[in-house]
Write a protein that holds these residues in place. Sequence first.
Motif, mmCIF file in Angstrom:
data_model
loop_
_atom_site.group_PDB
_atom_site.id
_atom_site.type_symbol
_atom_site.label_atom_id
_atom_site.label_comp_id
_atom_site.label_asym_id
_atom_site.label_seq_id
_atom_site.Cartn_x
_atom_site.Cartn_y
_atom_site.Cartn_z
ATOM 1 N N SER A 98 28.645 99.024 40.762
ATOM 2 C CA SER A 98 29.471 98.877 41.952
ATOM 3 C C SER A 98 29.529 97.430 42.430
ATOM 4 N N VAL A 99 28.593 96.614 42.000
ATOM 5 C CA VAL A 99 28.618 95.185 42.307
ATOM 6 C C VAL A 99 29.135 94.378 41.112
ATOM 7 N N LEU A 100 28.727 94.756 39.914
ATOM 8 C CA LEU A 100 29.070 93.995 38.717
ATOM 9 C C LEU A 100 30.558 94.051 38.377
ATOM 10 N N LEU A 101 31.155 95.217 38.421
ATOM 11 C CA LEU A 101 32.568 95.343 38.052
ATOM 12 C C LEU A 101 33.492 94.581 39.008
ATOM 13 N N PRO A 102 33.329 94.715 40.337
ATOM 14 C CA PRO A 102 34.178 93.898 41.222
ATOM 15 C C PRO A 102 33.944 92.395 41.045
ATOM 16 N N ALA A 103 32.706 92.001 40.765
ATOM 17 C CA ALA A 103 32.421 90.580 40.551
ATOM 18 C C ALA A 103 33.126 90.074 39.306
ATOM 19 N N THR A 104 33.202 90.899 38.287
ATOM 20 C CA THR A 104 33.910 90.529 37.054
ATOM 21 C C THR A 104 35.405 90.375 37.313
ATOM 22 N N VAL A 105 35.968 91.285 38.088
ATOM 23 C CA VAL A 105 37.385 91.188 38.446
ATOM 24 C C VAL A 105 37.626 89.935 39.293
ATOM 25 N N TYR A 106 36.699 89.632 40.196
ATOM 26 C CA TYR A 106 36.802 88.438 41.038
ATOM 27 C C TYR A 106 36.846 87.169 40.190
ATOM 28 N N VAL A 107 35.959 87.077 39.220
ATOM 29 C CA VAL A 107 35.928 85.891 38.359
ATOM 30 C C VAL A 107 37.240 85.756 37.594
ATOM 31 N N ALA A 108 37.779 86.860 37.131
ATOM 32 C CA ALA A 108 39.064 86.821 36.429
ATOM 33 C C ALA A 108 40.200 86.450 37.389
#
Length: 174
Positions: A98-108
């Motif tokens: 729940s933290v890792l996936l949104p952070a990955t989208v944020y970086v992209a």
Amino acid sequence: MEHEENSADGPVRTGVATHVVEAVVALVLVAIGLVVIYESQRLGSGWTSDGPGAGYFPFYIGVIITISGAGILYQALLGKNRKTEVFVDSVQLKRVLSVLLPATVYVAAISLLGIYVASAIYIALFMVFLGKYSWVKSAIAALVVNTVFFCMFEVWFKVPLFKGALDPLRFLGY
């Protein structure tokens, strides 16, 4: 946060075993080591007339990484003390994702929208979905934080940060 393994009155934890996670990490290390070895060979890992080649030291670092990964893989799969307890259960994994996936989208999103717009969206969504704040409070906090950062970096320090391919803040003149 500590969890009890198999308490008599609690449910039995199920999930991915520790030795499986260790084996995956070991395989990643071996792959990284082999890439480093290959690339250092391509650069020239030998000794030249004026000293070590560009890939000399990276080659040996790659060898160390590869050997370490192989050792970890051996211990994880064949070692007599391999760890079979649960590394992560489904509840813990859900929290991490729940933290890792949104952070990955944020970086992209930074590559398209830039650091300021992507950060504002990320902060607002994070506050709403994980922090359970209202949309109004979240939007205000996201805008205030990113306005302060924009003023600090762009105006006061004169250090431009990446604005993104779409450059949505172009109208500000920075």
